[in-house]
Design a protein around this motif. Sequence first.
Motif, PDB file in Angstrom:
ATOM      1  N   GLU A  61      45.033  34.864   3.605  1.00 26.18           N
ATOM      2  CA  GLU A  61      46.307  34.434   2.959  1.00 26.18           C
ATOM      3  C   GLU A  61      46.683  33.855   1.486  1.00 26.18           C
ATOM      4  O   GLU A  61      48.149  34.433   0.837  1.00 26.18           O
ATOM      5  CB  GLU A  61      46.706  32.644   3.783  1.00 26.18           C
ATOM      6  N   ARG A  64      47.944  37.250   0.271  1.00 24.33           N
ATOM      7  CA  ARG A  64      49.186  37.405   0.859  1.00 24.33           C
ATOM      8  C   ARG A  64      50.040  37.075  -0.930  1.00 24.33           C
ATOM      9  O   ARG A  64      50.658  37.309  -1.142  1.00 24.33           O
ATOM     10  CB  ARG A  64      49.300  37.670   1.858  1.00 24.33           C
ATOM     11  N   GLU A  65      49.050  35.522  -0.667  1.00 23.05           N
ATOM     12  CA  GLU A  65      50.216  35.197  -2.144  1.00 23.05           C
ATOM     13  C   GLU A  65      50.146  35.387  -3.111  1.00 23.05           C
ATOM     14  O   GLU A  65      51.809  35.606  -3.524  1.00 23.05           O
ATOM     15  CB  GLU A  65      49.389  33.409  -1.756  1.00 23.05           C
TER      16      GLU A  65
END
Length: 140
Positions: A61, A64-65
């Motif tokens: 995550e 992806r951020e």
Amino acid sequence: MTENQVETPVVEGYGAALEALRHAPYGGGEHADAGAEAGRELAVWERAVRRIEAGKDLTREGYREGLAARDRIPGYAHGLGAPVGALFREALGEVDGVFMRLTVEDEAWLAEAEAEAGHEHAHGHGWWWHRRPRAVPWEG
């Protein structure tokens, strides 16, 4: 490790150069505020890249951020005036260069990331979405 514990030497150097430009007697600092906004997105990107470099404290995550922050950077950088824009492009190029060194092309990563996020493949992603860390830190 919190966001503030990740060193961002490129962004720190960029910030110092912006501050010097803001106070320069010859001018050129009129775009410094916009440059500071762009620098905040660059910091998110650099933190993700530095986590790859360290080989720890990076989740899927978080990766992806970081990629999403890189997506937003052109929007911030678009209106920067000449001296600030040149400083920003140089800093971005440096962070992108570190990212390139630490990653490999992987088309499957994009499809995987979109499937996890509930999106279908879109062709509008920047080149950075087509890369993954050489040593994927979240696999163990």
